[in-house]
Write an enzyme that holds these catalytic residues in place. Structure first.
Site, PDB file in Angstrom:
ATOM      1  N   ALA A 162       0.840  -1.195   0.000  1.00 48.18           N
ATOM      2  CA  ALA A 162       0.000   0.000   0.000  1.00 48.18           C
ATOM      3  C   ALA A 162       0.876   1.247   0.000  1.00 48.18           C
ATOM      4  CB  ALA A 162      -0.915  -0.002   1.221  1.00 48.18           C
ATOM      5  N   GLY A 185      -7.437   0.307  -9.877  1.00 44.73           N
ATOM      6  CA  GLY A 185      -8.740   0.898  -9.615  1.00 44.73           C
ATOM      7  C   GLY A 185      -8.642   2.279  -9.007  1.00 44.73           C
ATOM      8  N   ASP A 186      -9.718   2.671  -8.317  1.00 35.76           N
ATOM      9  CA  ASP A 186      -9.775   4.003  -7.725  1.00 35.76           C
ATOM     10  C   ASP A 186      -8.746   4.184  -6.614  1.00 35.76           C
ATOM     11  OD1 ASP A 186     -11.893   4.770  -9.394  1.00 35.76           O
ATOM     12  OD2 ASP A 186     -13.368   3.857  -8.058  1.00 35.76           O
ATOM     13  N   GLU A 191      -3.693   6.981  -4.864  1.00 39.36           N
ATOM     14  CA  GLU A 191      -2.271   7.014  -4.502  1.00 39.36           C
ATOM     15  C   GLU A 191      -1.500   7.981  -5.393  1.00 39.36           C
ATOM     16  OE1 GLU A 191       0.285   3.761  -3.774  1.00 39.36           O
ATOM     17  OE2 GLU A 191      -1.318   2.447  -3.064  1.00 39.36           O
ATOM     18  N   ARG A 299     -17.094  -7.909  -2.412  1.00 42.52           N
ATOM     19  CA  ARG A 299     -17.059  -7.454  -1.020  1.00 42.52           C
ATOM     20  C   ARG A 299     -17.902  -6.201  -0.814  1.00 42.52           C
ATOM     21  NH1 ARG A 299     -12.120  -5.961  -3.253  1.00 42.52           N
ATOM     22  NH2 ARG A 299     -11.445  -3.788  -2.965  1.00 42.52           N
TER      23      ARG A 299
END
Length: 432
Positions: A162, A185-186, A191, A299
């Site tokens: 991360a 993705g988003d 980041e 999820r």
């Protein structure tokens, strides 16, 4: 190249065509009319949608005609009813090698004189773990060769943790790059956004923790190759979450300015966002979904179901400053698209508004007190494949305003009806 060479007779698969290169359009007309056609067929391609042009017939091995007398134009192909783009190629046969070479040079020159500045070197970040875990396969099987074809040099980094991309951008030498690209993705986009904004402010000596600070705009552009769970930012800007479509937009230099929203707590910067800032339901869904990453994109559905039936509301006061003389409204029927007049004229208007706002008094802020299931601020429509109009369909990407959506305490059934409207109604606000 002589002027007369900008219009001459060539051949496509043996059929004679008249090829014309104008200021912004490359077109060719089939001179031999078919029995079922009343007129000659003309095909026109905007020069700024040409990906590249090369000598040869587009194949590694050629037979019959010498490659030097042929040249191939690779261009964007799209249907009027679809936002999906694809790559197509057409090969022309010239009378001799000199004519073919002259056409290649002329088209290449027009490509870089027309439209936006095209990237020559990109820094690409791939998140191999995000979304469905297919980012690496998508990039190397569908995207990499497109960048190579367009002559774009790339440095590729696969993230291993991360904030890997954010930390890299904060420290790396970015002078040689024309842009950064995220394959993910988003979360990966976020980041890159945080890394670029923080790096730009640090280099400019701007303190991010000052809420009224005038941030320095980033010079590097961010490109998105969608490979995540929702791909909200990509869907809301491009209109589709298709990797090839996004890559072609990047290649031809398409740009879209975007508003960036910052959230603060006790004088400290918390986050930047271009899409949705949610307190209550959507915040709870994201928090709960982090415990379910092992099940993949589903999820969000599982976490959403749990939060809906928990029907958790929050008591509080929301204060907001209503947009002053805005050219758009959350309840009008406009849609923000590329070239949007409201967004294109926003820079000067926002600069003047910022100067006026320095004299704003506290009593100009409005307050709403109550119990809320969700408090949402969105700087774009927040559209995604599951909600193709988004939470706020008429929100603009770069008009300097955000839409505030307050969902007050209600029954579980009423809230379900509200959520369902995101998938099937134009007006997402009134339950009716």
């Amino acid at each position: 190249m002589e002027k007369e060479n900008l219009m001459c007779l060539l051949r496509i698969k043996g059929t004679e065509v008249s090829l014309v290169l104008e200021q912004s359009v490359l077109s060719w007309t089939f001179n031999k009319r078919r029995a079922y056609r009343k007129k000659s067929l003309t095909v026109a391609i905007p020069v700024n949608e040409i990906v590249t042009v090369r000598l040869g017939d587009g194949k590694q091995q050629t037979k019959g005609v010498a490659p030097s007398t042929q040249f191939t134009v690779y261009h964007v192909s799209r249907k009027s009813s679809s936002k999906r783009w694809s790559l197509q190629m057409v090969t022309f046969t010239a009378p001799d090698a000199q004519v073919a070479h002259s056409w290649v040079q002329a088209i290449q020159k027009k490509m870089f004189e027309t439209g936006h500045t095209r990237p020559r070197k990109l820094l690409v970040f791939i998140n191999p773990y995000g979304g469905r875990g297919k980012a690496s396969r998508i990039y190397y099987s569908e995207i990499s060769f497109l960048f190579q074809l367009a002559g774009i040099e790339t440095d590729v980094i696969e993230t291993t943790r991360a904030n890997h991309a954010r930390d890299y951008i904060l420290e790396a030498d970015l002078q040689t790059y024309d842009g950064v690209v995220c394959v993910g993705g988003d979360g990966m986009f976020s980041e890159l956004l945080h890394g670029l904004v923080k790096r730009t402010q640090s280099d400019s000596g701007v303190c991010e923790d000052k809420e009224n600070a005038m941030l320095t705009p980033c010079s590097l552009r961010i490109g998105i190759i969608p490979a995540g769970s929702t791909d909200c930012v990509c869907f809301a800007t491009v209109g589709i979450n298709d990797p090839v479509t996004s890559a072609l937009h990047i290649i031809i230099g398409d740009t879209q300015p975007m508003d960036v929203c910052a959230s603060y707590n006790d004088g400290q910067l918390m986050k930047y966002s271009v899409s949705l800032i949610g307190y209550g339901f959507f915040g709870d869904v994201l928090r709960e979904s982090e415990n379910l990453r092992w099940v993949g994109p589903i999820r969000y559905d599982l976490a959403g179901i749990k939060m809906v039936f928990s029907n958790q509301s929050y008591r509080g006061t929301v204060e907001y400053l209503e947009a002053y003389e805005s050219n758009s409204s959350p309840r009008d029927n406009t849609r923000c698209r590329t070239g949007c007049l409201v967004c294109s004229e926003s820079s000067e208007r926002l600069r003047e508004a910022a100067e006026e706002c320095q004299d704003c008094q506290s009593d100009t802020w409005k307050k709403v007190t109550g119990s809320f299931l969700a408090i949402n601020i969105t700087g774009m429509s927040s559209a995604c494949p599951k909600s193709q109009d988004g939470l706020s369909p008429t929100a603009h990407l770069a008009d300097g305003t955000a839409d505030l959506i307050l969902v007050q305490e209600s029954s579980t059934m009423q809230f379900l009806r509200h959520l369902n409207r995101h998938t099937n109604r134009k007006d997402q606000v009134t339950w009716g």
